[in-house]
Write a protein that holds these residues in place. Sequence first.
Motif, PDB file in Angstrom:
ATOM      1  N   SER A  53       0.807  -1.225   0.000  1.00  0.00           N
ATOM      2  CA  SER A  53       0.000   0.000   0.000  1.00  0.00           C
ATOM      3  C   SER A  53       0.838   1.271   0.000  1.00  0.00           C
ATOM      4  O   SER A  53       0.292   2.360  -0.159  1.00  0.00           O
ATOM      5  N   SER A  54       2.140   1.156   0.228  1.00  0.00           N
ATOM      6  CA  SER A  54       3.063   2.303   0.354  1.00  0.00           C
ATOM      7  C   SER A  54       2.692   3.211   1.517  1.00  0.00           C
ATOM      8  O   SER A  54       3.028   4.388   1.524  1.00  0.00           O
ATOM      9  N   LYS A  55       2.017   2.669   2.500  1.00  0.00           N
ATOM     10  CA  LYS A  55       1.661   3.435   3.700  1.00  0.00           C
ATOM     11  C   LYS A  55       2.630   3.081   4.823  1.00  0.00           C
ATOM     12  O   LYS A  55       3.124   1.962   4.898  1.00  0.00           O
ATOM     13  N   VAL A  56       2.882   4.061   5.697  1.00  0.00           N
ATOM     14  CA  VAL A  56       3.769   3.811   6.835  1.00  0.00           C
ATOM     15  C   VAL A  56       3.072   2.897   7.828  1.00  0.00           C
ATOM     16  O   VAL A  56       1.847   2.844   7.899  1.00  0.00           O
ATOM     17  N   VAL A  57       3.888   2.182   8.594  1.00  0.00           N
ATOM     18  CA  VAL A  57       3.373   1.224   9.576  1.00  0.00           C
ATOM     19  C   VAL A  57       3.770   1.699  10.969  1.00  0.00           C
ATOM     20  O   VAL A  57       4.947   1.657  11.335  1.00  0.00           O
ATOM     21  N   PRO A  58       2.820   2.180  11.754  1.00  0.00           N
ATOM     22  CA  PRO A  58       3.129   2.602  13.120  1.00  0.00           C
ATOM     23  C   PRO A  58       3.089   1.412  14.086  1.00  0.00           C
ATOM     24  O   PRO A  58       2.627   0.327  13.733  1.00  0.00           O
ATOM     25  N   ASP A  59       3.569   1.628  15.262  1.00  0.00           N
ATOM     26  CA  ASP A  59       3.432   0.681  16.379  1.00  0.00           C
ATOM     27  C   ASP A  59       4.182  -0.635  16.227  1.00  0.00           C
ATOM     28  O   ASP A  59       3.806  -1.634  16.834  1.00  0.00           O
ATOM     29  N   ALA A  60       5.243  -0.667  15.435  1.00  0.00           N
ATOM     30  CA  ALA A  60       6.097  -1.856  15.419  1.00  0.00           C
ATOM     31  C   ALA A  60       6.914  -1.848  16.709  1.00  0.00           C
ATOM     32  O   ALA A  60       7.195  -0.792  17.277  1.00  0.00           O
ATOM     33  N   VAL A  61       7.283  -3.008  17.165  1.00  0.00           N
ATOM     34  CA  VAL A  61       8.095  -3.119  18.369  1.00  0.00           C
ATOM     35  C   VAL A  61       9.511  -3.498  17.937  1.00  0.00           C
ATOM     36  O   VAL A  61       9.725  -4.580  17.376  1.00  0.00           O
ATOM     37  N   ILE A  62      10.450  -2.594  18.170  1.00  0.00           N
ATOM     38  CA  ILE A  62      11.843  -2.848  17.819  1.00  0.00           C
ATOM     39  C   ILE A  62      12.414  -3.774  18.888  1.00  0.00           C
ATOM     40  O   ILE A  62      12.449  -3.429  20.063  1.00  0.00           O
ATOM     41  N   ILE A  63      12.842  -4.963  18.469  1.00  0.00           N
ATOM     42  CA  ILE A  63      13.346  -5.935  19.443  1.00  0.00           C
ATOM     43  C   ILE A  63      14.856  -6.094  19.372  1.00  0.00           C
ATOM     44  O   ILE A  63      15.448  -6.710  20.250  1.00  0.00           O
ATOM     45  N   ALA A  64      15.468  -5.550  18.318  1.00  0.00           N
ATOM     46  CA  ALA A  64      16.926  -5.643  18.192  1.00  0.00           C
ATOM     47  C   ALA A  64      17.423  -4.476  17.352  1.00  0.00           C
ATOM     48  O   ALA A  64      16.780  -4.086  16.385  1.00  0.00           O
ATOM     49  N   GLN A  65      18.543  -3.904  17.767  1.00  0.00           N
ATOM     50  CA  GLN A  65      19.174  -2.848  16.986  1.00  0.00           C
ATOM     51  C   GLN A  65      20.680  -2.905  17.201  1.00  0.00           C
ATOM     52  O   GLN A  65      21.139  -3.209  18.285  1.00  0.00           O
ATOM     53  N   ARG A  66      21.403  -2.638  16.127  1.00  0.00           N
ATOM     54  CA  ARG A  66      22.861  -2.637  16.179  1.00  0.00           C
ATOM     55  C   ARG A  66      23.345  -1.707  15.081  1.00  0.00           C
ATOM     56  O   ARG A  66      22.771  -1.660  13.992  1.00  0.00           O
ATOM     57  N   VAL A  67      24.414  -0.991  15.362  1.00  0.00           N
ATOM     58  CA  VAL A  67      25.043  -0.150  14.351  1.00  0.00           C
ATOM     59  C   VAL A  67      26.541  -0.455  14.363  1.00  0.00           C
ATOM     60  O   VAL A  67      27.152  -0.532  15.424  1.00  0.00           O
ATOM     61  N   ASP A  68      27.097  -0.718  13.166  1.00  0.00           N
ATOM     62  CA  ASP A  68      28.517  -1.063  13.067  1.00  0.00           C
ATOM     63  C   ASP A  68      29.069  -0.571  11.728  1.00  0.00           C
ATOM     64  O   ASP A  68      28.334  -0.085  10.873  1.00  0.00           O
ATOM     65  N   MET A  69      30.372  -0.722  11.550  1.00  0.00           N
ATOM     66  CA  MET A  69      31.040  -0.257  10.338  1.00  0.00           C
ATOM     67  C   MET A  69      31.301  -1.396   9.345  1.00  0.00           C
ATOM     68  O   MET A  69      32.289  -1.393   8.626  1.00  0.00           O
ATOM     69  N   ALA A  70      30.383  -2.345   9.247  1.00  0.00           N
ATOM     70  CA  ALA A  70      30.539  -3.475   8.326  1.00  0.00           C
ATOM     71  C   ALA A  70      30.759  -3.058   6.872  1.00  0.00           C
ATOM     72  O   ALA A  70      31.553  -3.693   6.181  1.00  0.00           O
ATOM     73  N   PRO A  71      30.125  -2.003   6.362  1.00  0.00           N
ATOM     74  CA  PRO A  71      30.368  -1.635   4.965  1.00  0.00           C
ATOM     75  C   PRO A  71      31.826  -1.273   4.675  1.00  0.00           C
ATOM     76  O   PRO A  71      32.272  -1.392   3.534  1.00  0.00           O
ATOM     77  N   ASP A  72      32.566  -0.832   5.681  1.00  0.00           N
ATOM     78  CA  ASP A  72      33.980  -0.507   5.514  1.00  0.00           C
ATOM     79  C   ASP A  72      34.887  -1.644   5.977  1.00  0.00           C
ATOM     80  O   ASP A  72      36.071  -1.456   6.225  1.00  0.00           O
ATOM     81  N   GLY A  73      34.307  -2.851   6.147  1.00  0.00           N
ATOM     82  CA  GLY A  73      35.096  -4.022   6.527  1.00  0.00           C
ATOM     83  C   GLY A  73      35.445  -4.091   7.995  1.00  0.00           C
ATOM     84  O   GLY A  73      36.342  -4.832   8.385  1.00  0.00           O
ATOM     85  N   MET A  74      34.735  -3.327   8.822  1.00  0.00           N
ATOM     86  CA  MET A  74      35.027  -3.323  10.270  1.00  0.00           C
ATOM     87  C   MET A  74      33.761  -3.628  11.073  1.00  0.00           C
ATOM     88  O   MET A  74      33.313  -2.817  11.879  1.00  0.00           O
ATOM     89  N   GLU A  75      33.202  -4.806  10.853  1.00  0.00           N
ATOM     90  CA  GLU A  75      31.969  -5.188  11.541  1.00  0.00           C
ATOM     91  C   GLU A  75      32.129  -5.196  13.059  1.00  0.00           C
ATOM     92  O   GLU A  75      31.194  -4.930  13.801  1.00  0.00           O
ATOM     93  N   MET A  76      33.358  -5.456  13.513  1.00  0.00           N
ATOM     94  CA  MET A  76      33.577  -5.516  14.963  1.00  0.00           C
ATOM     95  C   MET A  76      33.537  -4.125  15.592  1.00  0.00           C
ATOM     96  O   MET A  76      33.427  -3.993  16.800  1.00  0.00           O
ATOM     97  N   MET A  77      33.579  -3.063  14.776  1.00  0.00           N
ATOM     98  CA  MET A  77      33.517  -1.703  15.311  1.00  0.00           C
ATOM     99  C   MET A  77      32.049  -1.291  15.417  1.00  0.00           C
ATOM    100  O   MET A  77      31.484  -0.654  14.531  1.00  0.00           O
TER     101      MET A  77
END
Length: 135
Positions: free
Chosen positions: A59-83
């Motif tokens: 439908s191309s409509k936004v979906v509210p009220d999802a529950v985020i159960i996991a999040q992570r941010v790292d430098m994997a695109p630059d080959g440094m996933e451990m960062m």
Amino acid sequence: MTLFALKRAAAAALIGLTFTGLSSNAWAGIQDYEFQLVQNEIRQSGDGIIAVRLFDKRSSKVVPDAVIIAQRVDMAPDGMEMMAAPIETLPSVEPGIYRFKAQISAAGGWRLSLGAKLQGEPDTLESKLVFKAVP
């Protein structure tokens, strides 16, 4: 009409109602949803704000009220996933937009990995979004 014929007719009617009563939502799957970055470039800082939009591809409509159960941010695109960097969920300012605060310490390519539960979906939506941190 005999009892046997009546049972067969009732069973046929029930099967027919079951198949005609199914809507397209019943056939929706987790693959019908997608996270997208609001911005592909984030300022490098101790408190970088990353915003993502969750929408239903059908439908191309936004979906509210999802529950985020996991999040992570790292430098994997630059080959440094451990960062990996510390990340925390922020309150939403508009429906369907999910925000995170992360300590983006270096310029370059970063990856945001998310896991979310959506109302009515038994599976978990998993997404990996790549963005660039700029000075």
